[in-house]
Design a protein around this motif. Sequence first.
Motif, mmCIF file in Angstrom:
data_model
loop_
_atom_site.group_PDB
_atom_site.id
_atom_site.type_symbol
_atom_site.label_atom_id
_atom_site.label_comp_id
_atom_site.label_asym_id
_atom_site.label_seq_id
_atom_site.Cartn_x
_atom_site.Cartn_y
_atom_site.Cartn_z
ATOM 1 N N GLY A 181 -46.427 -4.281 -8.897
ATOM 2 C CA GLY A 181 -45.293 -4.654 -8.057
ATOM 3 C C GLY A 181 -44.383 -3.471 -7.814
ATOM 4 O O GLY A 181 -43.936 -2.822 -8.767
ATOM 5 N N PRO A 182 -44.086 -3.151 -6.555
ATOM 6 C CA PRO A 182 -43.366 -1.920 -6.246
ATOM 7 C C PRO A 182 -41.887 -1.940 -6.579
ATOM 8 O O PRO A 182 -41.269 -0.881 -6.701
ATOM 9 C CB PRO A 182 -43.563 -1.762 -4.733
ATOM 10 N N ARG A 183 -41.300 -3.128 -6.763
ATOM 11 C CA ARG A 183 -39.855 -3.176 -6.952
ATOM 12 C C ARG A 183 -39.464 -3.826 -8.279
ATOM 13 O O ARG A 183 -38.893 -3.180 -9.154
ATOM 14 C CB ARG A 183 -39.200 -3.931 -5.781
ATOM 15 N N ARG A 184 -39.785 -5.113 -8.447
ATOM 16 C CA ARG A 184 -39.321 -5.806 -9.650
ATOM 17 C C ARG A 184 -40.005 -5.302 -10.907
ATOM 18 O O ARG A 184 -39.360 -5.158 -11.952
ATOM 19 C CB ARG A 184 -39.537 -7.319 -9.488
ATOM 20 N N THR A 185 -41.310 -5.032 -10.829
ATOM 21 C CA THR A 185 -42.017 -4.556 -12.020
ATOM 22 C C THR A 185 -41.461 -3.225 -12.496
ATOM 23 O O THR A 185 -41.180 -3.040 -13.690
ATOM 24 C CB THR A 185 -43.518 -4.419 -11.718
ATOM 25 N N THR A 186 -41.286 -2.292 -11.583
ATOM 26 C CA THR A 186 -40.787 -0.975 -11.986
ATOM 27 C C THR A 186 -39.347 -1.048 -12.452
ATOM 28 O O THR A 186 -38.943 -0.326 -13.370
ATOM 29 C CB THR A 186 -40.930 0.030 -10.834
ATOM 30 N N ALA A 187 -38.541 -1.923 -11.835
ATOM 31 C CA ALA A 187 -37.154 -2.059 -12.262
ATOM 32 C C ALA A 187 -37.067 -2.606 -13.685
ATOM 33 O O ALA A 187 -36.263 -2.120 -14.511
ATOM 34 C CB ALA A 187 -36.392 -2.960 -11.301
ATOM 35 N N ALA A 208 -48.911 6.440 -7.325
ATOM 36 C CA ALA A 208 -47.827 5.900 -6.505
ATOM 37 C C ALA A 208 -46.913 4.995 -7.324
ATOM 38 O O ALA A 208 -45.677 5.065 -7.203
ATOM 39 C CB ALA A 208 -48.406 5.138 -5.317
ATOM 40 N N GLN A 209 -47.494 4.144 -8.161
ATOM 41 C CA GLN A 209 -46.671 3.247 -8.977
ATOM 42 C C GLN A 209 -45.856 4.021 -10.005
ATOM 43 O O GLN A 209 -44.685 3.687 -10.254
ATOM 44 C CB GLN A 209 -47.550 2.197 -9.655
ATOM 45 N N ALA A 216 -37.104 4.336 -10.322
ATOM 46 C CA ALA A 216 -36.336 3.251 -10.945
ATOM 47 C C ALA A 216 -35.592 3.742 -12.180
ATOM 48 O O ALA A 216 -34.450 3.334 -12.434
ATOM 49 C CB ALA A 216 -37.275 2.096 -11.304
ATOM 50 N N CYS A 217 -36.228 4.609 -12.944
ATOM 51 C CA CYS A 217 -35.551 5.178 -14.117
ATOM 52 C C CYS A 217 -34.338 6.001 -13.689
ATOM 53 O O CYS A 217 -33.235 5.858 -14.253
ATOM 54 C CB CYS A 217 -36.521 6.054 -14.912
#
Length: 309
Positions: A181-187, A208-209, A216-217
């Motif tokens: 997941g490009p947004r919630r998972t990395t956040a 890419a992920q 996000a970090c």
Amino acid sequence: MDLRIFTEPQQGATYDDLLRVARCAEDAGYDAFFRSDHLLAMGDSSGLPGPTDAWVTLGALARETTTIRLGTLMTAATFRLPGPLGVAVAQVDQMSGGRVELGLGTGWYEAEHRAYGIPFPSQRERFGMLAEQLEVLTGAWSTPMGQGYSFAGEHYTFAESPGLPKPVQEPHPPIIVGGSGPRRTTALAARYADEIDVPFAGVDEVAAQLGRADEACRALGRDPRTLRRSTAQVLCTGHDDAAVRRRAAAIGRAPDELRTRGLAGTADEVVDKLGRFAEVGVERVYLQVLDLSDLDHLEFVAGRVAPAV
């Protein structure tokens, strides 16, 4: 690079099968033994004799191994309330002398929820549950002895919880968040995790992920270098092409497919693929072993692949 053994016992394995694999992995020098947290077989497998509970299994293995680390990819947030889950993980950490890691995810396999009577809310709700579980697990474990932990969220409420028992590892066992997941998972990984895992993806997708996780970090003021990076990949290797074809057939997969979407081929091919993952920042690989009767497979990788990476 750390190499870890990752099993899928819902496809058909007893506790004794898992114990043999875990002991073989420990004797061969692997960094860890991990298992999935599923209750229903996938694909054409009958799953016989039936599933084994992830944390019951890890508690038993904690007493029957001595050095290898133990964990889940991934415990489903839908399966357990966070309070009892925190008790179970901390207890197994104590039982193992501080060798436990918790991979925690949203849960995704709707069929197993129906089959075992577990509610399966929307993806939005499951991500909300996961976020709150990460918050309360880390918060309760980190609360000093003698103080209470309270939390009021959309899904869970804690009122003056003692946050007991405490795990051996401080402030808590390493937490793994995974997915593409490009947004919630990395956040969530950036905020709560010690490790982000990008499973069953090619080198470019993993890169890419991991780049998104770095962003996000930085958005949270966290040094991206403090977030360990890993991938899970199905394993299928051997001395020559014939051995690779035999092992692929045993798990019902095609060698060419596994070379593209996994770690397959001769030892040299696997070492080369691991090198490409390392170039994009991967520090740890979970080797998904689907034929748990083939202990020679583990020993081959330990002898021919591990020394080269």
